[in-house]
Design a protein around this motif. Structure first.
Motif, PDB file in Angstrom:
ATOM      1  N   ARG A  34       0.873  -1.200  -0.064  1.00  0.00           N
ATOM      2  CA  ARG A  34      -0.029  -0.118  -0.025  1.00  0.00           C
ATOM      3  C   ARG A  34       1.073   1.265  -0.025  1.00  0.00           C
ATOM      4  N   ARG A  35       1.909   1.112   0.642  1.00  0.00           N
ATOM      5  CA  ARG A  35       2.813   2.444   0.801  1.00  0.00           C
ATOM      6  C   ARG A  35       3.463   2.619  -0.463  1.00  0.00           C
ATOM      7  N   VAL A  36       3.953   1.680  -1.265  1.00  0.00           N
ATOM      8  CA  VAL A  36       4.606   1.616  -2.519  1.00  0.00           C
ATOM      9  C   VAL A  36       3.540   2.263  -3.556  1.00  0.00           C
ATOM     10  N   ALA A  37       2.175   1.767  -3.625  1.00  0.00           N
ATOM     11  CA  ALA A  37       1.301   2.170  -4.248  1.00  0.00           C
ATOM     12  C   ALA A  37       1.341   3.645  -4.026  1.00  0.00           C
ATOM     13  N   GLN A  38       1.045   4.253  -2.885  1.00  0.00           N
ATOM     14  CA  GLN A  38       0.709   5.411  -2.374  1.00  0.00           C
ATOM     15  C   GLN A  38       1.995   6.419  -2.944  1.00  0.00           C
ATOM     16  N   GLU A  39       3.173   6.071  -2.747  1.00  0.00           N
ATOM     17  CA  GLU A  39       4.423   6.709  -3.275  1.00  0.00           C
ATOM     18  C   GLU A  39       4.178   7.113  -4.569  1.00  0.00           C
ATOM     19  N   LYS A  40       3.583   6.017  -5.390  1.00  0.00           N
ATOM     20  CA  LYS A  40       3.451   6.170  -6.991  1.00  0.00           C
ATOM     21  C   LYS A  40       2.539   7.246  -7.107  1.00  0.00           C
ATOM     22  N   LYS A  41       1.341   7.359  -6.415  1.00  0.00           N
ATOM     23  CA  LYS A  41       0.359   8.188  -6.594  1.00  0.00           C
ATOM     24  C   LYS A  41       0.788   9.693  -6.064  1.00  0.00           C
ATOM     25  N   VAL A  42       1.794   9.862  -5.131  1.00  0.00           N
ATOM     26  CA  VAL A  42       2.367  10.806  -4.734  1.00  0.00           C
ATOM     27  C   VAL A  42       3.196  11.594  -6.102  1.00  0.00           C
ATOM     28  N   ASP A  43       3.957  10.558  -6.387  1.00  0.00           N
ATOM     29  CA  ASP A  43       4.891  10.996  -7.585  1.00  0.00           C
ATOM     30  C   ASP A  43       4.064  11.384  -8.791  1.00  0.00           C
ATOM     31  N   ASP A  44       2.945  10.659  -9.205  1.00  0.00           N
ATOM     32  CA  ASP A  44       2.331  11.243 -10.315  1.00  0.00           C
ATOM     33  C   ASP A  44       1.612  12.508 -10.044  1.00  0.00           C
ATOM     34  N   ALA A  45       1.125  12.902  -8.792  1.00  0.00           N
ATOM     35  CA  ALA A  45       0.692  14.116  -8.449  1.00  0.00           C
ATOM     36  C   ALA A  45       1.639  15.083  -8.449  1.00  0.00           C
ATOM     37  N   MET A  46       2.760  14.959  -8.311  1.00  0.00           N
ATOM     38  CA  MET A  46       4.066  15.930  -8.117  1.00  0.00           C
ATOM     39  C   MET A  46       4.108  16.134  -9.691  1.00  0.00           C
ATOM     40  N   GLN A  47       4.397  15.108 -10.489  1.00  0.00           N
ATOM     41  CA  GLN A  47       4.363  15.253 -11.976  1.00  0.00           C
ATOM     42  C   GLN A  47       3.548  16.085 -12.554  1.00  0.00           C
ATOM     43  N   ALA A  48       2.204  15.652 -12.035  1.00  0.00           N
ATOM     44  CA  ALA A  48       1.313  16.543 -12.828  1.00  0.00           C
ATOM     45  C   ALA A  48       1.257  18.010 -12.268  1.00  0.00           C
ATOM     46  N   LEU A  49       1.710  18.258 -11.179  1.00  0.00           N
ATOM     47  CA  LEU A  49       1.881  19.687 -10.625  1.00  0.00           C
ATOM     48  C   LEU A  49       2.920  20.599 -11.629  1.00  0.00           C
ATOM     49  N   ASP A  50       4.023  19.607 -11.657  1.00  0.00           N
ATOM     50  CA  ASP A  50       5.284  20.224 -12.441  1.00  0.00           C
ATOM     51  C   ASP A  50       4.927  20.407 -13.867  1.00  0.00           C
ATOM     52  N   THR A  51       4.092  19.498 -14.548  1.00  0.00           N
ATOM     53  CA  THR A  51       3.682  19.449 -15.751  1.00  0.00           C
ATOM     54  C   THR A  51       2.569  20.967 -16.116  1.00  0.00           C
ATOM     55  N   LEU A  52       1.764  21.177 -15.222  1.00  0.00           N
ATOM     56  CA  LEU A  52       1.183  22.397 -15.253  1.00  0.00           C
ATOM     57  C   LEU A  52       1.932  23.778 -15.178  1.00  0.00           C
ATOM     58  N   HIS A  53       3.036  23.644 -14.236  1.00  0.00           N
ATOM     59  CA  HIS A  53       3.654  24.600 -14.077  1.00  0.00           C
ATOM     60  C   HIS A  53       4.665  24.917 -15.414  1.00  0.00           C
ATOM     61  N   ARG A  54       5.313  23.957 -15.986  1.00  0.00           N
ATOM     62  CA  ARG A  54       5.847  23.753 -17.286  1.00  0.00           C
ATOM     63  C   ARG A  54       5.179  24.345 -18.432  1.00  0.00           C
ATOM     64  N   ASP A  55       3.697  23.872 -18.420  1.00  0.00           N
ATOM     65  CA  ASP A  55       2.816  24.315 -19.420  1.00  0.00           C
ATOM     66  C   ASP A  55       2.547  25.839 -19.283  1.00  0.00           C
ATOM     67  N   ALA A  56       2.374  26.305 -18.100  1.00  0.00           N
ATOM     68  CA  ALA A  56       1.694  27.650 -18.128  1.00  0.00           C
ATOM     69  C   ALA A  56       3.103  28.388 -18.481  1.00  0.00           C
ATOM     70  N   ALA A  57       4.421  27.992 -18.054  1.00  0.00           N
ATOM     71  CA  ALA A  57       5.520  28.837 -18.344  1.00  0.00           C
ATOM     72  C   ALA A  57       5.727  28.975 -19.926  1.00  0.00           C
ATOM     73  N   ARG A  58       5.506  27.780 -20.631  1.00  0.00           N
ATOM     74  CA  ARG A  58       5.486  27.767 -22.075  1.00  0.00           C
ATOM     75  C   ARG A  58       4.430  28.117 -22.996  1.00  0.00           C
ATOM     76  N   SER A  59       3.482  28.345 -22.161  1.00  0.00           N
ATOM     77  CA  SER A  59       2.106  28.694 -23.066  1.00  0.00           C
ATOM     78  C   SER A  59       2.602  29.873 -24.138  1.00  0.00           C
ATOM     79  N   ASP A  60       2.066  29.474 -25.534  1.00  0.00           N
ATOM     80  CA  ASP A  60       1.988  30.329 -26.481  1.00  0.00           C
ATOM     81  C   ASP A  60       0.725  31.377 -26.588  1.00  0.00           C
TER      82      ASP A  60
END
Length: 153
Positions: A34-60
């Motif tokens: 369960r902990r390993v699966a939850q760590e994956k979910k946390v990583d996915d959420a962090m990546q989603a947030l990072d993607t939003l930040h990168r997309d907002a910065a590069r938006s044309d």
């Protein structure tokens, strides 16, 4: 010599303790999964947030009030999701620690009984050896007495 077999008086209790230890091992394995699966979910959420930040910065696209609100809303949702997933991860870590403590407790109880069994078996073997030696001594003395009795005129 062929004597009686060793029987541990608390063997049924030892079986129960062994079963409890196995259950604790399985519970720990499940908590780790369960902990390993939850760590994956946390990583996915962090990546989603990072993607939003990168997309907002590069938006044309041109920056308008509606795009800012939309981007901010998506960012807030991603941050909430990340915070929720991190809280769930903390809960999983607490459960894992509890499962580890439970396994240690169960295993120590089992080991105590195994030690007691080993001590009892050692005493049993010593008693068996002592009895065997006494019997052999008695047989040797009887043979010696018979030989001496037949040698005397």
């Amino acid at each position: 010599m062929a004597g009686k077999k060793f029987r541990f008086s608390l063997s049924s209790v030892l079986q129960v303790r062994t079963h409890e230890t196995e259950r604790a091992k399985k519970a720990l394995a499940a908590a780790i999964a369960r902990r390993v699966a939850q760590e994956k979910k946390v990583d996915d959420a962090m990546q989603a947030l990072d993607t939003l930040h990168r997309d907002a910065a590069r938006s044309d696209r041109p920056v308008t009030a509606s795009t800012l609100r939309q981007t901010d809303g998506l960012r807030l949702d991603a941050q909430r999701r990340l915070k929720t997933e991190q809280q769930r991860l903390k809960h999983c870590l607490r459960e894992e620690q509890q499962a580890r403590r439970e396994l240690v407790d169960r295993r120590s109880a089992e080991e105590a009984l195994e030690t007691l069994r080993d001590i009892e078996k050692h005493r049993f073997v010593q008693a068996e050896n002592y009895a065997d030696n006494k019997l052999l001594e008695e047989q040797a003395l009887d043979a010696f007495r018979r030989k001496n009795a037949s040698d005397t005129p």
